[in-house]
Design an enzyme around this catalytic site. Structure first.
Site, mmCIF file in Angstrom:
data_model
loop_
_atom_site.group_PDB
_atom_site.id
_atom_site.type_symbol
_atom_site.label_atom_id
_atom_site.label_comp_id
_atom_site.label_asym_id
_atom_site.label_seq_id
_atom_site.Cartn_x
_atom_site.Cartn_y
_atom_site.Cartn_z
ATOM 1 N N ARG A 131 16.626 18.376 49.326
ATOM 2 C CA ARG A 131 15.395 18.876 48.670
ATOM 3 C C ARG A 131 14.195 17.960 48.926
ATOM 4 N NH1 ARG A 131 17.059 20.947 42.830
ATOM 5 N NH2 ARG A 131 14.967 21.838 42.978
ATOM 6 N N ARG A 176 17.258 30.167 47.377
ATOM 7 C CA ARG A 176 17.649 31.277 46.491
ATOM 8 C C ARG A 176 17.264 32.637 47.051
ATOM 9 N NH1 ARG A 176 16.807 28.195 40.647
ATOM 10 N NH2 ARG A 176 18.867 27.200 40.742
ATOM 11 N N ASP A 219 12.900 30.024 37.606
ATOM 12 C CA ASP A 219 14.359 29.847 37.584
ATOM 13 C C ASP A 219 15.111 31.147 37.276
ATOM 14 O OD1 ASP A 219 14.092 27.207 38.197
ATOM 15 O OD2 ASP A 219 14.369 26.474 36.145
ATOM 16 N N GLN A 250 7.872 19.667 37.727
ATOM 17 C CA GLN A 250 8.537 18.391 38.018
ATOM 18 C C GLN A 250 7.541 17.393 38.577
ATOM 19 O OE1 GLN A 250 11.899 19.224 40.547
ATOM 20 N NE2 GLN A 250 13.028 20.248 38.912
ATOM 21 N N LYS A 278 17.732 22.624 29.296
ATOM 22 C CA LYS A 278 17.950 21.520 30.244
ATOM 23 C C LYS A 278 16.673 20.698 30.413
ATOM 24 C CE LYS A 278 19.296 22.638 34.575
ATOM 25 N NZ LYS A 278 18.441 22.163 35.668
ATOM 26 N N ARG A 301 13.865 15.475 29.194
ATOM 27 C CA ARG A 301 12.638 14.806 28.745
ATOM 28 C C ARG A 301 12.878 14.018 27.457
ATOM 29 N NH1 ARG A 301 11.476 18.901 32.062
ATOM 30 N NH2 ARG A 301 9.406 19.139 33.004
ATOM 31 N N SER A 329 4.252 22.906 40.296
ATOM 32 C CA SER A 329 5.548 22.298 40.017
ATOM 33 C C SER A 329 5.469 21.431 38.767
ATOM 34 C CB SER A 329 6.003 21.442 41.206
ATOM 35 O OG SER A 329 7.047 20.573 40.801
ATOM 36 N N GLY A 377 17.273 17.945 40.467
ATOM 37 C CA GLY A 377 15.911 17.732 40.960
ATOM 38 C C GLY A 377 15.003 17.227 39.852
HETATM 39 C C1 S3P Z 1 11.836 22.045 35.951
HETATM 40 C C2 S3P Z 1 10.840 22.592 36.716
HETATM 41 C C3 S3P Z 1 11.074 23.625 37.736
HETATM 42 C C4 S3P Z 1 12.447 24.291 37.583
HETATM 43 C C5 S3P Z 1 13.536 23.296 37.306
HETATM 44 C C6 S3P Z 1 13.239 22.492 36.054
HETATM 45 C C7 S3P Z 1 11.490 20.996 34.976
HETATM 46 O O1 S3P Z 1 10.994 23.028 39.019
HETATM 47 O O2 S3P Z 1 12.767 25.037 38.742
HETATM 48 O O3 S3P Z 1 14.765 23.973 37.133
HETATM 49 O O4 S3P Z 1 12.304 20.695 34.089
HETATM 50 O O5 S3P Z 1 10.372 20.442 35.080
HETATM 51 P P1 S3P Z 1 9.557 22.845 39.749
HETATM 52 O O6 S3P Z 1 8.686 22.244 38.763
HETATM 53 O O7 S3P Z 1 9.760 21.944 40.921
HETATM 54 O O8 S3P Z 1 9.198 24.244 40.164
#
Ligand code: S3P
Length: 443
Positions: A127, A351, A320, A174, A27, A32, A172, A99
């Site tokens: 969130r 979670r 995750d 993300q 995913k 990306r 993080s 997210g």
């Molecule tokens: C992800 C980063 C993680 C993960 C999410 C996917 C990503 O979140 O929990 O399912 O693709 O960058 P965080 O970076 O906020 O921890």
């Protein structure tokens, strides 16, 4: 995006997992590949793309910004519009449950010349978004969220971003990726320091698309204006989806399962050493690097597990996988302790609370802390568990059914389709006795 709230799973107890399966594409990497393909010069092809609701929401967002994207099954072709070729979307971008799509796109949109708004489903609207809004504002972006720090995000374009040197307050990927994408549009060199290593797919993929990054230990720098050149991306199978089968085959006596071509990026693969430390029988074969990402076939055979203290340095890179790991803990001898994982409270569900309440229903002794939990392995009974509309909670408890003494009924499983379309069919082909009730849906 619909809520699918009436889709439930019923797992009959027992069974083993056998054979060879390939879980859907990663995913994180699929999101990306779409994003970089859209802003690249030239045509990008993606193979092994995850056709999940989350990644399809990202695809729809780029369609709405004038990018031509064709896809058939797992093959996607994107006609890149270049760094400055996106067009203003006419409607708010609805990113559903995702997210990743929200936070990464916010970084990308902060550098555009047009306005945009991002919204999502009930889970996504709860969130936290200040973690991206604050640093993007420091870069000069005109971006706001609600007073509670949540969606909708409103972005006014045409701001002219400047580079920042930013220490992430949380580990993080993300957040890191959001700022790297904004950094592409900033004047100067943006540098980001992470408090712990997080998944590095953005960095690897930027390099595949011809963009140079500098990395020294936990500090990554990107130069504004770097050109992104189209390429061919092979997406490996998602280790976070494989995780449910690694646990299921470990706890179901007599199992012997091979998961094909799974991504084993060292910033994602911590579930393997964690389960091995618990006594799991897992081995890798056919290791290679594809599109800058290491992949392997993973063989897992049932084993007798024991509880462990989850090593701190593995928490961020298995973030995750804890719903699945805690099912393994419930079936293991002794206690498993997790700390330093408060990020679990702000995923698609809380979670820590969701895992604990499900395990309690199944007769397992659990204690929770603000930043983790303690699970004492025992006899798993049948019962009715709520997934809290969280895909990973639904799939983790499906695997618990393999070791349970009675049927496990899991409520609100529709969001499994966000990351793992076809999960019930694939799991059933491997040996899980799963049936679906409620509204028919691809999950
Ligand atoms: C992800 C980063 C993680 C993960 C999410 C996917 C990503 O979140 O929990 O399912 O693709 O960058 P965080 O970076 O906020 O921890």
């Amino acid at each position: 995006m619909s809520a699918h709230s009436t889709l439930d799973y019923l797992i009959s107890p027992g069974g083993t997992l056998q054979g060879r399966i390939r879980v859907p594409g990663d995913k994180s990497i699929s999101h990306r590949a779409l994003m970089l393909g859209a802003i690249a010069e030239g045509q990008t092809r993606i193979e092994g793309f995850l056709q999940g609701e989350d990644t399809l929401a990202t695809m729809a967002a780029f369609h709405a910004m004038g990018v031509e994207i064709d896809y058939q099954d797992e093959r996607v072709t994107i006609n890149g519009v270049g760094l400055h070729g996106l067009k203003a979307p006419k409607i708010p971008l609805d990113l559903g449950n995702s997210g990743t799509a929200t936070r990464l796109l916010a970084g990308l949109l902060a550098g555009q010349s047009f306005d945009a708004e991002i919204t999502g489903d009930a889970s996504l609207r709860r969130r936290p978004m200040r973690r991206i809004v604050d640093p993007l504002q420091q870069m000069g972006a005109d971006i706001t969220c609600s007073e509670q720090g949540t969606l909708p995000l409103t972005i006014h374009g045409g701001q002219g971003l400047r580079a920042i040197d930013y220490a992430l307050p949380v580990a993080s990927a993300q957040l890191k990726s959001s700022l790297l994408l904004a950094g592409l549009y900033a004047s100067g060199t943006t540098c980001i320091t992470e408090p712990a290593v997080t998944r590095d797919h953005t960095e690897r993929m930027l390099r595949e698309f011809g963009c140079e990054l500098q990395r020294k230990r936990n500090r990554i720098c990107i130069r504004g204006g770097s050109q992104i050149k189209a390429c061919h991306v092979h997406v490996p199978a998602d280790i976070s989806s494989a995780a449910f089968f690694l646990v299921g085959a470990s706890i179901a006596t007599g199992s012997d399962l091979i998961l094909e071509r799974v991504g084993i990026n060292p910033t994602r693969d911590a579930i393997i050493p964690i389960l091995q430390q618990m006594g799991a029988d897992i081995s890798l074969a056919n290791q290679q690097v594809v599109s800058g990402e290491p992949v392997a076939d993973i063989r897992v055979r049932s084993a007798s597990l024991h509880g462990i203290d989850i090593p701190q340095d593995k928490v961020a890179i298995a973030i995750d996988e804890f719903p699945a790991i805690m099912i393994a803990a419930a079936c293991a001898r002794g206690r498993t302790r997790l700390h330093g994982a408060s990020e679990l409270r702000i995923k698609e569900s809380d979670r820590i609370q969701a895992i604990a309440s499900g395990l309690e229903v199944l007769g397992i002794d659990v204690r929770t802390h603000e930043d983790g939990m303690e699970v004492r392995g025992g006899v798993v009974s049948g019962g009715t568990v709520d997934s809290f509309t969280d895909h990973r909670i639904a799939m983790a408890f499906s695997m618990a059914g393999l070791a349970a003494s009675g049927p496990v009924h899991i409520l609100n499983c529709g969001n499994v389709a966000t990351s793992f379309p076809g999960f019930p069919n694939l799991a059933s082909a491997a040996g899980l006795q799963i049936s679906i009730s409620g509204e028919s849906h691809g999950g």
